[in-house]
Design a protein around this motif. Structure first.
Motif, PDB file in Angstrom:
ATOM      1  N   VAL A 281       1.713 -13.384 -13.916  1.00 48.78           N
ATOM      2  CA  VAL A 281       1.831 -12.767 -12.592  1.00 48.78           C
ATOM      3  C   VAL A 281       1.638 -13.813 -11.497  1.00 48.78           C
ATOM      4  O   VAL A 281       2.352 -13.815 -10.489  1.00 48.78           O
ATOM      5  CB  VAL A 281       0.810 -11.622 -12.435  1.00 48.78           C
ATOM      6  CG1 VAL A 281       0.815 -11.066 -11.007  1.00 48.78           C
ATOM      7  CG2 VAL A 281       1.115 -10.501 -13.422  1.00 48.78           C
ATOM      8  N   PHE A 282       0.687 -14.726 -11.693  1.00 46.69           N
ATOM      9  CA  PHE A 282       0.445 -15.782 -10.708  1.00 46.69           C
ATOM     10  C   PHE A 282       1.693 -16.641 -10.513  1.00 46.69           C
ATOM     11  O   PHE A 282       2.108 -16.912  -9.377  1.00 46.69           O
ATOM     12  CB  PHE A 282      -0.724 -16.652 -11.159  1.00 46.69           C
ATOM     13  CG  PHE A 282      -1.003 -17.821 -10.252  1.00 46.69           C
ATOM     14  CD1 PHE A 282      -1.762 -17.656  -9.108  1.00 46.69           C
ATOM     15  CD2 PHE A 282      -0.494 -19.080 -10.545  1.00 46.69           C
ATOM     16  CE1 PHE A 282      -2.005 -18.730  -8.263  1.00 46.69           C
ATOM     17  CE2 PHE A 282      -0.732 -20.156  -9.709  1.00 46.69           C
ATOM     18  CZ  PHE A 282      -1.491 -19.984  -8.556  1.00 46.69           C
ATOM     19  N   LEU A 283       2.314 -17.061 -11.613  1.00 52.27           N
ATOM     20  CA  LEU A 283       3.516 -17.887 -11.527  1.00 52.27           C
ATOM     21  C   LEU A 283       4.673 -17.116 -10.893  1.00 52.27           C
ATOM     22  O   LEU A 283       5.467 -17.677 -10.123  1.00 52.27           O
ATOM     23  CB  LEU A 283       3.907 -18.390 -12.912  1.00 52.27           C
ATOM     24  CG  LEU A 283       2.926 -19.375 -13.570  1.00 52.27           C
ATOM     25  CD1 LEU A 283       3.376 -19.715 -14.987  1.00 52.27           C
ATOM     26  CD2 LEU A 283       2.798 -20.643 -12.733  1.00 52.27           C
ATOM     27  N   THR A 284       4.770 -15.820 -11.211  1.00 55.86           N
ATOM     28  CA  THR A 284       5.828 -14.997 -10.628  1.00 55.86           C
ATOM     29  C   THR A 284       5.668 -14.890  -9.116  1.00 55.86           C
ATOM     30  O   THR A 284       6.637 -15.033  -8.360  1.00 55.86           O
ATOM     31  CB  THR A 284       5.805 -13.589 -11.247  1.00 55.86           C
ATOM     32  OG1 THR A 284       6.019 -13.686 -12.659  1.00 55.86           O
ATOM     33  CG2 THR A 284       6.894 -12.715 -10.645  1.00 55.86           C
TER      34      THR A 284
ATOM     35  N   ARG B 145      -8.644  -5.564 -16.043  1.00 57.44           N
ATOM     36  CA  ARG B 145      -7.955  -6.761 -15.548  1.00 57.44           C
ATOM     37  C   ARG B 145      -6.458  -6.669 -15.831  1.00 57.44           C
ATOM     38  O   ARG B 145      -5.628  -6.987 -14.971  1.00 57.44           O
ATOM     39  CB  ARG B 145      -8.534  -8.016 -16.207  1.00 57.44           C
ATOM     40  CG  ARG B 145      -9.957  -8.371 -15.770  1.00 57.44           C
ATOM     41  CD  ARG B 145     -10.468  -9.555 -16.576  1.00 57.44           C
ATOM     42  NE  ARG B 145     -11.830  -9.917 -16.229  1.00 57.44           N
ATOM     43  CZ  ARG B 145     -12.163 -10.875 -15.369  1.00 57.44           C
ATOM     44  NH1 ARG B 145     -11.213 -11.565 -14.767  1.00 57.44           N
ATOM     45  NH2 ARG B 145     -13.420 -11.149 -15.106  1.00 57.44           N
ATOM     46  N   CYS B 146      -6.102  -6.241 -17.038  1.00 55.47           N
ATOM     47  CA  CYS B 146      -4.685  -6.112 -17.393  1.00 55.47           C
ATOM     48  C   CYS B 146      -3.988  -5.088 -16.502  1.00 55.47           C
ATOM     49  O   CYS B 146      -2.885  -5.342 -15.991  1.00 55.47           O
ATOM     50  CB  CYS B 146      -4.549  -5.711 -18.864  1.00 55.47           C
ATOM     51  SG  CYS B 146      -5.033  -7.009 -20.035  1.00 55.47           S
ATOM     52  N   MET B 147      -4.613  -3.928 -16.300  1.00 51.18           N
ATOM     53  CA  MET B 147      -4.041  -2.900 -15.436  1.00 51.18           C
ATOM     54  C   MET B 147      -3.863  -3.426 -14.019  1.00 51.18           C
ATOM     55  O   MET B 147      -2.848  -3.167 -13.355  1.00 51.18           O
ATOM     56  CB  MET B 147      -4.939  -1.658 -15.426  1.00 51.18           C
ATOM     57  CG  MET B 147      -4.947  -0.869 -16.710  1.00 51.18           C
ATOM     58  SD  MET B 147      -6.128   0.519 -16.665  1.00 51.18           S
ATOM     59  CE  MET B 147      -5.393   1.540 -15.377  1.00 51.18           C
ATOM     60  N   TYR B 148      -4.843  -4.166 -13.549  1.00 48.09           N
ATOM     61  CA  TYR B 148      -4.829  -4.709 -12.188  1.00 48.09           C
ATOM     62  C   TYR B 148      -3.673  -5.690 -12.010  1.00 48.09           C
ATOM     63  O   TYR B 148      -2.916  -5.609 -11.030  1.00 48.09           O
ATOM     64  CB  TYR B 148      -6.160  -5.396 -11.927  1.00 48.09           C
ATOM     65  CG  TYR B 148      -6.341  -5.962 -10.540  1.00 48.09           C
ATOM     66  CD1 TYR B 148      -6.350  -5.137  -9.426  1.00 48.09           C
ATOM     67  CD2 TYR B 148      -6.525  -7.328 -10.349  1.00 48.09           C
ATOM     68  CE1 TYR B 148      -6.532  -5.651  -8.158  1.00 48.09           C
ATOM     69  CE2 TYR B 148      -6.704  -7.859  -9.085  1.00 48.09           C
ATOM     70  CZ  TYR B 148      -6.710  -7.010  -7.992  1.00 48.09           C
ATOM     71  OH  TYR B 148      -6.884  -7.529  -6.743  1.00 48.09           O
ATOM     72  N   PHE B 149      -3.504  -6.603 -12.959  1.00 49.56           N
ATOM     73  CA  PHE B 149      -2.426  -7.588 -12.861  1.00 49.56           C
ATOM     74  C   PHE B 149      -1.059  -6.918 -12.972  1.00 49.56           C
ATOM     75  O   PHE B 149      -0.112  -7.293 -12.262  1.00 49.56           O
ATOM     76  CB  PHE B 149      -2.578  -8.651 -13.942  1.00 49.56           C
ATOM     77  CG  PHE B 149      -3.795  -9.517 -13.782  1.00 49.56           C
ATOM     78  CD1 PHE B 149      -4.266  -9.850 -12.520  1.00 49.56           C
ATOM     79  CD2 PHE B 149      -4.488  -9.992 -14.892  1.00 49.56           C
ATOM     80  CE1 PHE B 149      -5.386 -10.650 -12.354  1.00 49.56           C
ATOM     81  CE2 PHE B 149      -5.610 -10.803 -14.735  1.00 49.56           C
ATOM     82  CZ  PHE B 149      -6.061 -11.124 -13.475  1.00 49.56           C
TER      83      PHE B 149
ATOM     84  N   LEU C  69      -0.219  -5.297  -9.627  1.00 52.46           N
ATOM     85  CA  LEU C  69       0.222  -6.273  -8.635  1.00 52.46           C
ATOM     86  C   LEU C  69       1.667  -6.699  -8.895  1.00 52.46           C
ATOM     87  O   LEU C  69       2.460  -6.845  -7.962  1.00 52.46           O
ATOM     88  CB  LEU C  69      -0.695  -7.501  -8.658  1.00 52.46           C
ATOM     89  CG  LEU C  69      -2.116  -7.306  -8.136  1.00 52.46           C
ATOM     90  CD1 LEU C  69      -2.913  -8.603  -8.257  1.00 52.46           C
ATOM     91  CD2 LEU C  69      -2.113  -6.836  -6.689  1.00 52.46           C
ATOM     92  N   TYR C  70       2.007  -6.881 -10.164  1.00 47.13           N
ATOM     93  CA  TYR C  70       3.377  -7.266 -10.523  1.00 47.13           C
ATOM     94  C   TYR C  70       4.374  -6.180 -10.114  1.00 47.13           C
ATOM     95  O   TYR C  70       5.412  -6.470  -9.509  1.00 47.13           O
ATOM     96  CB  TYR C  70       3.453  -7.514 -12.026  1.00 47.13           C
ATOM     97  CG  TYR C  70       4.834  -7.884 -12.523  1.00 47.13           C
ATOM     98  CD1 TYR C  70       5.286  -9.202 -12.456  1.00 47.13           C
ATOM     99  CD2 TYR C  70       5.679  -6.917 -13.057  1.00 47.13           C
ATOM    100  CE1 TYR C  70       6.550  -9.543 -12.917  1.00 47.13           C
ATOM    101  CE2 TYR C  70       6.948  -7.248 -13.507  1.00 47.13           C
ATOM    102  CZ  TYR C  70       7.378  -8.563 -13.440  1.00 47.13           C
ATOM    103  OH  TYR C  70       8.637  -8.886 -13.887  1.00 47.13           O
ATOM    104  N   CYS C  71       4.035  -4.935 -10.424  1.00 44.63           N
ATOM    105  CA  CYS C  71       4.946  -3.822 -10.115  1.00 44.63           C
ATOM    106  C   CYS C  71       5.042  -3.562  -8.616  1.00 44.63           C
ATOM    107  O   CYS C  71       6.122  -3.250  -8.096  1.00 44.63           O
ATOM    108  CB  CYS C  71       4.475  -2.550 -10.829  1.00 44.63           C
ATOM    109  SG  CYS C  71       4.606  -2.611 -12.626  1.00 44.63           S
ATOM    110  N   ALA C  72       3.922  -3.686  -7.912  1.00 49.52           N
ATOM    111  CA  ALA C  72       3.906  -3.374  -6.484  1.00 49.52           C
ATOM    112  C   ALA C  72       4.530  -4.477  -5.644  1.00 49.52           C
ATOM    113  O   ALA C  72       5.325  -4.191  -4.739  1.00 49.52           O
ATOM    114  CB  ALA C  72       2.463  -3.119  -6.024  1.00 49.52           C
ATOM    115  N   ILE C  73       4.201  -5.733  -5.936  1.00 49.31           N
ATOM    116  CA  ILE C  73       4.627  -6.827  -5.067  1.00 49.31           C
ATOM    117  C   ILE C  73       5.958  -7.431  -5.531  1.00 49.31           C
ATOM    118  O   ILE C  73       6.927  -7.472  -4.763  1.00 49.31           O
ATOM    119  CB  ILE C  73       3.542  -7.906  -4.995  1.00 49.31           C
ATOM    120  CG1 ILE C  73       2.260  -7.310  -4.398  1.00 49.31           C
ATOM    121  CG2 ILE C  73       4.020  -9.082  -4.141  1.00 49.31           C
ATOM    122  CD1 ILE C  73       1.094  -8.261  -4.377  1.00 49.31           C
TER     123      ILE C  73
END
Length: 234
Positions: free
Chosen positions: A18-21, A86-90, A93-97
């Protein structure tokens, strides 16, 4: 030990992806923001303009910042957030942003915003349960809360976070002239009356639905665990 390490690796792998994306998305959005027109040319179909890419850029930067909140709370307050959280949170963020803002899923996928808010309500409700359960299990904290009160706290925690997000959207719309709360059409025509607040209220209602489902499931789990502990002590 092996299972714990495996879970931690999953959350770490997802976090890195997610960070790299988001980092790649920031570079892409900056380039598109430079190339995009300032306004939609008259007579042409709607195209993304500089203000649209400005919103995407802000969201990507904010996403990178809030990605490190779980690690911050772990170091600052010695609160170990469960790996599944943590997995749900990441994933959120991926789906929302990335999917929502950068890939335009908010416009391409019907009710994408509703799905995200339902998921976030469930996620925040689970986080509220986790936080109180950690305190309940902590021997140095002299309190034991009932499952019903834990559920009530988790529900209020999820709704409070949802309300803060709506305040953030309202401020960004006012300060930067955006349309995060969907108070206008893509062409800039503003809704009036009931329609103007529909998006905000729908978001809060589905936040509540997601939180309620998790709270009910969490209450049943805590009651069964409490009953099992009593039977073991007896």
């Amino acid at each position: 030990m092996g299972k714990t390490e495996k879970k931690w690796n999953w959350s770490k792998i997802i976090g890195i992806l997610v960070f790299l994306t988001l980092l790649g998305s920031i570079i892409y959005v900056i380039v598109m923001m430079i190339l995009a027109p300032s306004a939609v040319p008259e007579g042409e179909p709607y195209t993304k303009v500089k203000s649209d890419y400005t919103l995407s850029l802000l969201q990507c930067i904010l996403g990178l910042v809030v990605m490190f909140l779980p690690s911050f709370f772990t170091r600052k307050f010695s609160i170990e957030i469960p790996n599944y959280m943590r997995c749900m949170y990441f994933i959120f963020l991926y789906c929302a942003i990335y999917l929502g803002e950068v890939r335009d899923f908010f416009y391409l996928v019907p009710n994408w915003d509703i799905y995200l808010h339902t998921f976030s309500g469930a996620m925040l409700g689970a986080l509220g349960f986790s936080l109180v359960s950690i305190l309940n299990d902590e021997k140095s904290v002299p309190m034991q809360l009932s499952p019903g009160f834990v559920a009530f706290f988790a529900f209020c925690f999820a709704l409070a976070c949802g309300a803060v997000w709506e305040i953030y959207e309202f401020v960004m719309d006012g300060v930067l002239g955006m349309n995060m709360q969907k108070f206008a059409t893509d062409q800039g025509v503003q809704f009036v009356g009931h329609e103007a607040v529909r998006d905000t209220m729908e978001d809060l209602m589905v936040d509540a639905v997601g939180a309620i489902v998790v709270c009910l499931a969490g209450t049943l789990f805590l009651r069964r665990r409490k009953k099992a502990l009593k039977e073991q002590e007896g």
